[in-house]
Motif scaffolding. Structure first.
Motif, mmCIF file in Angstrom:
data_model
loop_
_atom_site.group_PDB
_atom_site.id
_atom_site.type_symbol
_atom_site.label_atom_id
_atom_site.label_comp_id
_atom_site.label_asym_id
_atom_site.label_seq_id
_atom_site.Cartn_x
_atom_site.Cartn_y
_atom_site.Cartn_z
ATOM 1 N N ALA A 105 11.470 3.830 7.348
ATOM 2 C CA ALA A 105 11.485 4.331 6.015
ATOM 3 C C ALA A 105 10.409 5.190 7.038
ATOM 4 C CB ALA A 105 11.431 3.636 5.017
ATOM 5 N N LEU A 106 9.917 4.388 7.487
ATOM 6 C CA LEU A 106 8.353 4.838 8.514
ATOM 7 C C LEU A 106 8.846 5.712 9.535
ATOM 8 C CD1 LEU A 106 6.092 2.359 8.742
ATOM 9 C CD2 LEU A 106 6.111 4.069 6.766
ATOM 10 N N VAL A 107 9.798 5.345 10.000
ATOM 11 C CA VAL A 107 10.495 6.659 11.088
ATOM 12 C C VAL A 107 11.463 7.774 10.437
ATOM 13 C CG1 VAL A 107 12.910 6.892 13.014
ATOM 14 C CG2 VAL A 107 10.722 4.323 13.050
ATOM 15 N N ARG A 108 11.956 7.459 9.051
ATOM 16 C CA ARG A 108 12.883 8.501 8.702
ATOM 17 C C ARG A 108 11.419 9.367 7.895
ATOM 18 N NH1 ARG A 108 14.143 7.475 4.016
ATOM 19 N NH2 ARG A 108 14.154 5.651 3.944
ATOM 20 N N HIS A 109 10.840 9.115 7.283
ATOM 21 C CA HIS A 109 9.402 10.045 6.845
ATOM 22 C C HIS A 109 9.238 10.844 7.761
ATOM 23 C CE1 HIS A 109 10.102 9.645 2.916
ATOM 24 N NE2 HIS A 109 10.505 8.223 3.122
ATOM 25 N N LEU A 110 8.737 10.349 9.692
ATOM 26 C CA LEU A 110 7.793 11.391 10.670
ATOM 27 C C LEU A 110 9.028 11.909 10.651
ATOM 28 C CD1 LEU A 110 5.533 10.851 12.216
ATOM 29 C CD2 LEU A 110 6.556 9.285 13.539
ATOM 30 N N ASN A 111 10.161 11.627 10.688
ATOM 31 C CA ASN A 111 11.494 12.568 11.348
ATOM 32 C C ASN A 111 11.396 13.563 10.690
ATOM 33 O OD1 ASN A 111 11.461 11.197 13.972
ATOM 34 N ND2 ASN A 111 13.693 10.135 12.770
ATOM 35 N N GLU A 112 10.967 13.744 9.484
ATOM 36 C CA GLU A 112 11.777 14.524 8.062
ATOM 37 C C GLU A 112 9.829 15.465 8.511
ATOM 38 O OE1 GLU A 112 13.893 11.965 4.812
ATOM 39 O OE2 GLU A 112 12.013 13.143 4.352
ATOM 40 N N LEU A 113 9.203 14.691 8.519
ATOM 41 C CA LEU A 113 7.696 15.841 8.602
ATOM 42 C C LEU A 113 6.861 16.418 10.539
ATOM 43 C CD1 LEU A 113 5.342 13.234 7.322
ATOM 44 C CD2 LEU A 113 6.124 15.186 6.189
ATOM 45 N N SER A 114 7.871 16.047 11.227
ATOM 46 C CA SER A 114 7.812 15.938 12.693
ATOM 47 C C SER A 114 7.626 17.543 12.243
ATOM 48 C CB SER A 114 8.405 15.362 13.622
ATOM 49 O OG SER A 114 7.599 13.590 13.564
ATOM 50 N N GLY A 115 9.174 17.918 12.486
ATOM 51 C CA GLY A 115 9.015 20.004 12.256
ATOM 52 C C GLY A 115 8.070 20.618 12.582
ATOM 53 N N SER A 116 6.973 20.090 11.138
ATOM 54 C CA SER A 116 6.410 20.676 10.484
ATOM 55 C C SER A 116 5.058 21.303 11.459
ATOM 56 C CB SER A 116 5.933 20.034 8.890
ATOM 57 O OG SER A 116 6.585 19.965 8.332
ATOM 58 N N GLY A 117 4.435 22.853 11.131
ATOM 59 C CA GLY A 117 3.425 22.921 11.621
ATOM 60 C C GLY A 117 2.409 22.269 11.373
ATOM 61 N N GLU A 118 0.589 21.967 11.810
ATOM 62 C CA GLU A 118 -0.021 21.735 11.314
ATOM 63 C C GLU A 118 -0.473 21.908 9.814
ATOM 64 O OE1 GLU A 118 -3.275 21.771 14.018
ATOM 65 O OE2 GLU A 118 -2.207 20.881 15.164
ATOM 66 N N THR A 119 -0.709 23.704 9.994
ATOM 67 C CA THR A 119 -0.943 24.715 7.931
ATOM 68 C C THR A 119 0.316 23.990 7.438
ATOM 69 O OG1 THR A 119 -1.576 25.894 10.101
ATOM 70 C CG2 THR A 119 -1.622 26.325 7.511
#
Ligand SMILES: [Zn+2]
Lengths: 327, 288
Positions: free
Chosen positions: A291-305
């Motif tokens: 779950a942690l890996v999956r959620h991190l992957n979903e968030l990884s594309g997002s810019g800081e803002t």
């Protein structure tokens, strides 16, 4: 041995004891004398045990969940950290005054990628419990968490936090050193971190003390963990002046993961092994890691803002009220 | 802490203040001095004998804080729901609406203070102990966002026993929501002034109340994390007499100044003047 020590676990304990005794050396020799194959004979009992367990653990009340979340064998932050991450390098101290051991944190790798982890840590035996103040952090613990979180931000790596506390310490020292300020500052500063922050409530999410490390982009809860504004005992004392009514108070507070999910306050509930995380820590850690890996992957594309704005919107959406002119 | 029978209103139990003619005099709960209501009110409910600062409701506070007729309330229409169907919550809300001078545990709006435009929020302890539920959190967050939009300093007067238990986890999340809003205010360079009044405890203290650029407190106010009785003290630890008061928090570096009620206008004026002179001119957007 399996930690079946709650009232609601009695039928399970009885079945387990029966199966164990049948399968014991003595039981086997008795059965052999009668010409019975013990493994075949026990099979229906084992099926029954599975059925009873599914029924019991699938229908736990809010108070029973609280007991599960506080189970003495329940895996703690460090158990998950060791099973999920590699090369955990623990860091200590708030760089101001002390090293609060109710909170642990450090550098680690998740599938080879550098990450930062922070967890609230209860103790396993009495000595460790005292050293860690039973998982109740004082100001120094929240400041330690912030200091470690800022390292994650500085080096632009994701932050994972694990929540497991009955609440923040409320003793003289906590008050003298500004535990309220330390929690408040974390709420504000975590909301501004320019990195992905993924929070998991693994046991007890006790009030402000839990929230002090629980502001993130994703909040996950284990199936039998709880998250509440006040302990059931404290609530019962206020409502009915009777701590013994914690059962009723837990129902009233609706402090289960399932209800928090229904209110959109948490993103996902992670199923626990049948009978609770403590019955199979390895399996639980695998589920959590996935779950942690999956959620991190979903968030990884997002810019800081996008991340910071998204986290703010998430917090801003929390609340249920009516907006209409009365009368 | 409350004054018995102030303004000649009936006490909770319906009886007038003991041995005191109803409506003419009150007895200070701190020093037991009998005070004429007129003198007591003229002194902004500060005991003329012992100086004890008795609680004000939000409207009394507003009256002595903002310039006359300058207050424009916002979000007065926000009403608490009962999302958890919590025992007796509806009844408590109903009762609070009938007995409190405010429609919720905080009132928010724009105003001028000593001539300076501000966003102001004033907690009302008479509404369910000033507790922070969804409405309180939302009103504070929206008020702060108005401050960002208009670039007005934000002033919060606190008075609250903590989170509103009857809204469960939703109320806990208001701590994070209000603190995140203060964070945005800060990244936009807008000042946040907090005035802690009696009492400010629990989740209300451990969130936006602790995050002021400048934190003032009235003398003798109860200010702390968990109540004196709630905190599980170690055996043998003697709590100081001033534990969880303004004076204790000042001593431990948690607040900037203790300001007597009569001196608050000057203190606010000084701060607002400073902030007006130093105001960041261009907008800084949070998250950049
Ligand atoms: Zn007095």
């Amino acid at each position: 041995m399996q930690g079946t020590n709650f009232d609601f676990e009695k039928p399970i304990a009885e079945l387990e004891a029966m199966i164990a005794s049948l399968k014991s050396v003595e039981g086997r020799s008795k059965a052999a004398a009668e010409g019975i194959d013990i493994d075949t004979a026990v099979e229906p009992l084992e099926l029954e045990l599975h059925r009873v367990m599914e029924k019991v653990y699938g229908n736990l009340s809010a108070w029973e969940k609280t007991q599960m979340a506080r189970h003495k064998d329940r895996p703690y932050s460090l158990d998950y950290i060791r099973l999920i991450f590699d090369d955990f390098f623990e860091l200590h101290g708030d760089r101001l005054a002390a090293n609060d051991e109710a909170i642990v944190g450090g550098l680690a790798k998740l599938n080879g990628q550098p990450v930062v982890v922070i967890g609230q840590q209860k103790g396993r035996d009495l000595k460790e419990r005292q050293r860690r103040n039973f998982g109740s952090a004082r100001a120094e613990g929240f400041r330690k968490a912030l200091r470690i979180a800022r390292l994650a931000e500085k080096f632009r790596v994701p932050l994972f936090t694990f929540v497991d506390t009955a609440g923040a310490a409320a003793d003289l020292r906590a008050e003298e050193h500004g535990v309220s300020e330390a929690i408040a500052r974390n709420l504000m500063e975590f909301s501004l971190l320019r990195i992905p922050v993924i929070v998991t409530v693994i046991g007890e999410g006790g009030s402000g003390g839990a929230l002090g490390v629980a502001v993130g982009d994703r909040v996950l809860m284990l199936e039998h963990s709880v998250y509440s504004v006040i302990s059931p005992e404290g609530c019962a004392a206020i409502l009915w002046r009777d701590k013994a009514m914690a059962n009723e108070a837990a129902d009233a507070l609706k402090l289960t993961a399932q209800y928090a999910h229904q209110l959109n306050l948490v993103d996902e509930i992670l199923p626990e092994p049948l009978g609770g995380a403590h019955r199979n820590v390895t399996d639980m850690a695998l589920t959590l890691k996935e779950a942690l890996v999956r959620h991190l992957n979903e968030l990884s594309g997002s810019g800081e803002t996008t991340l910071v704005d998204g986290r703010y919107s998430r917090l801003r959406s929390m609340g249920v009220f009516q907006e209409k002119v009365s009368r | 802490m409350a004054v018995s029978g102030w303004f000649g209103r009936k006490r909770k139990d319906g009886s007038p203040a003991e041995g005191v003619p109803d409506g003419i005099a009150v007895k200070c709960s701190s020093c037991s001095q009998i005070l004429f209501v007129r003198d007591f009110e003229r002194n902004q409910k500060v005991c003329t004998k012992c100086g004890h600062h008795h609680r004000l409701n939000a409207h009394e506070r507003l009256e002595i804080t903002v310039d006359e007729d300058s207050f424009e309330e916002i979000d007065a229409v926000l009403q608490s729901a009962d999302p958890l169907l919590f025992p007796e919550y509806r009844e408590k809300l109903h009762k609070a609406k009938n007995t409190s001078t405010s429609s919720e545990a905080v009132i928010t709006g724009t105003a001028t203070v000593e001539g300076f435009p501000v966003v102001i929020g004033i907690a009302d302890f008479t509404f369910m102990g000033g507790s922070m539920g969804s409405v309180v959190g939302e009103k504070i967050a929206r008020a702060i966002e108005v401050g960002i939009e208009k670039r007005f300093p934000v002033i919060m007067f606190t008075a609250s026993g903590g989170a509103r238990m009857q809204e469960g986890l939703l109320s806990l999340m208001q701590m994070a929501k209000t603190s995140a809003a203060v964070g945005r205010l800060g990244t936009n360079g807008i000042p946040f002034i907090v005035v802690l009044t009696d009492p400010t405890t629990g989740g209300t203290y451990a969130s936006y109340s602790c995050l002021g650029d400048v934190i003032l407190a009235e003398p003798g106010a109860i200010i702390g994390f968990a109540g004196r009785r709630v905190g599980n003290q170690e055996v043998g630890v003697k709590l100081p007499d001033n534990f969880q008061t303004s004076e204790f928090q000042l001593e431990h570096g948690m607040i900037d100044r203790i300001v007597p009620r009569k001196d608050l206008p000057l203190a606010l004026k000084t701060l607002l003047e400073f902030f007006a002179l130093s105001a960041v001119k261009e907008s800084v957007i949070a998250g950049n």
